[in-house]
Design a protein around this motif. Sequence first.
Motif, mmCIF file in Angstrom:
data_model
loop_
_atom_site.group_PDB
_atom_site.id
_atom_site.type_symbol
_atom_site.label_atom_id
_atom_site.label_comp_id
_atom_site.label_asym_id
_atom_site.label_seq_id
_atom_site.Cartn_x
_atom_site.Cartn_y
_atom_site.Cartn_z
ATOM 1 N N GLU A 168 33.980 58.747 -44.237
ATOM 2 C CA GLU A 168 33.745 59.476 -42.988
ATOM 3 C C GLU A 168 34.731 60.631 -42.833
ATOM 4 O O GLU A 168 34.356 61.744 -42.440
ATOM 5 N N ALA A 169 35.993 60.380 -43.167
ATOM 6 C CA ALA A 169 37.005 61.429 -43.074
ATOM 7 C C ALA A 169 36.740 62.527 -44.097
ATOM 8 O O ALA A 169 36.908 63.722 -43.807
ATOM 9 N N ASP A 170 36.307 62.143 -45.293
ATOM 10 C CA ASP A 170 35.994 63.134 -46.325
ATOM 11 C C ASP A 170 34.848 64.045 -45.874
ATOM 12 O O ASP A 170 34.885 65.262 -46.067
ATOM 13 N N ILE A 171 33.848 63.457 -45.275
ATOM 14 C CA ILE A 171 32.703 64.239 -44.803
ATOM 15 C C ILE A 171 33.134 65.199 -43.695
ATOM 16 O O ILE A 171 32.739 66.377 -43.686
ATOM 17 N N TYR A 172 33.968 64.721 -42.779
ATOM 18 C CA TYR A 172 34.389 65.583 -41.676
ATOM 19 C C TYR A 172 35.229 66.747 -42.192
ATOM 20 O O TYR A 172 35.087 67.892 -41.732
ATOM 21 N N PHE A 173 36.086 66.479 -43.174
ATOM 22 C CA PHE A 173 36.849 67.561 -43.798
ATOM 23 C C PHE A 173 35.909 68.596 -44.420
ATOM 24 O O PHE A 173 36.079 69.808 -44.227
ATOM 25 N N LEU A 174 34.919 68.136 -45.166
ATOM 26 C CA LEU A 174 33.968 69.052 -45.791
ATOM 27 C C LEU A 174 33.236 69.882 -44.749
ATOM 28 O O LEU A 174 33.029 71.091 -44.929
ATOM 29 N N GLN A 175 32.842 69.257 -43.655
ATOM 30 C CA GLN A 175 32.120 69.983 -42.610
ATOM 31 C C GLN A 175 32.997 71.064 -41.979
ATOM 32 O O GLN A 175 32.556 72.200 -41.784
ATOM 33 N N LEU A 176 34.251 70.703 -41.650
ATOM 34 C CA LEU A 176 35.146 71.677 -41.031
ATOM 35 C C LEU A 176 35.488 72.805 -41.995
ATOM 36 O O LEU A 176 35.496 73.983 -41.614
ATOM 37 N N VAL A 215 31.938 77.335 -50.911
ATOM 38 C CA VAL A 215 30.871 77.044 -49.942
ATOM 39 C C VAL A 215 29.719 76.331 -50.640
ATOM 40 O O VAL A 215 29.197 75.318 -50.148
ATOM 41 N N ASN A 216 29.315 76.834 -51.798
ATOM 42 C CA ASN A 216 28.218 76.203 -52.542
ATOM 43 C C ASN A 216 28.593 74.787 -52.970
ATOM 44 O O ASN A 216 27.773 73.865 -52.887
ATOM 45 N N LEU A 217 29.846 74.612 -53.421
ATOM 46 C CA LEU A 217 30.295 73.287 -53.854
ATOM 47 C C LEU A 217 30.333 72.320 -52.677
ATOM 48 O O LEU A 217 29.860 71.170 -52.788
ATOM 49 N N MET A 218 30.868 72.740 -51.542
ATOM 50 C CA MET A 218 30.970 71.843 -50.381
ATOM 51 C C MET A 218 29.596 71.510 -49.807
ATOM 52 O O MET A 218 29.372 70.396 -49.330
ATOM 53 N N THR A 219 28.686 72.474 -49.841
ATOM 54 C CA THR A 219 27.314 72.202 -49.397
ATOM 55 C C THR A 219 26.691 71.118 -50.263
ATOM 56 O O THR A 219 26.029 70.196 -49.760
ATOM 57 N N GLN A 220 26.918 71.214 -51.561
ATOM 58 C CA GLN A 220 26.406 70.199 -52.487
ATOM 59 C C GLN A 220 27.064 68.847 -52.239
ATOM 60 O O GLN A 220 26.395 67.809 -52.231
ATOM 61 N N MET A 221 28.369 68.839 -52.025
ATOM 62 C CA MET A 221 29.095 67.589 -51.777
ATOM 63 C C MET A 221 28.595 66.901 -50.513
ATOM 64 O O MET A 221 28.458 65.671 -50.468
ATOM 65 N N LEU A 222 28.338 67.685 -49.471
ATOM 66 C CA LEU A 222 27.820 67.105 -48.237
ATOM 67 C C LEU A 222 26.436 66.495 -48.461
ATOM 68 O O LEU A 222 26.151 65.386 -47.982
#
Length: 233
Positions: A168-176, A215-222
């Motif tokens: 959950e924390a990893d996802i929130y970091f990626l979103q921010l 941005v592309n990498l984080m979008t994929q990770m999410l």
Amino acid sequence: MTADEGLTEDARPPAGGRRVLVFVVATVVVLFMGAAIGMLIGVAREDAPTIPGADSVDVGFAQDMRVHHFQAITMAGIERDRTTDPALHSLAFDIESTQLSQAGEMDGWLTVWEQPELPDIGRAPMSWMGGAGHAHGTTTVGANVTTMPGMATTEELNKLRGMAPGAEADIYFLQLMLRHHEGAVPMAQYAAEHASMGYVRDLAGKMISGQTAEVNLMTQMLAERGARPLPVN
């Protein structure tokens, strides 16, 4: 025998403390090196016809992007210290180290230009973009107060700090961080097109390339984690 082996168990600094000390020293070194590079570039170009003034795109970009970078550095540092996911740890470390170096370089420019590191309190963020900043999502917060697009609120930062390690924390970091990068790219694009100094345009171009890839990498990770980006602010 190592230095630590010569100490009693009680006298040895804890492993976590050593890691923090090493990172603090590394952070200072990265900032110093970036500032030195920025100053050397500025000194090498000091015979240019003009030095950017306080109301220039160059100075406004350096001041505002420096502020923007330091929030990203803060968020990346939180994630780097906490996550157990190797991919997230690597991403956070890369963001933190890259933006520390770039912030240091902008510090160097501002020193050479004899401009303050922070914008004048009376200047609205991104006013150097000639109104383009508002088209890219500058958000009004209260009466006559604005913040740059992508910036996390105090409440969001506190939430990130207070979350337990895990998915959950990893996802929130990626979103921010994804939203943060999306807010920074238009600023860099404007500077790459309108800054008067070639070295400012060059660094802005590097920011565009690096942050677009992230941005592309984080979008994929999410997406891999079944999560969606936050709305643009």
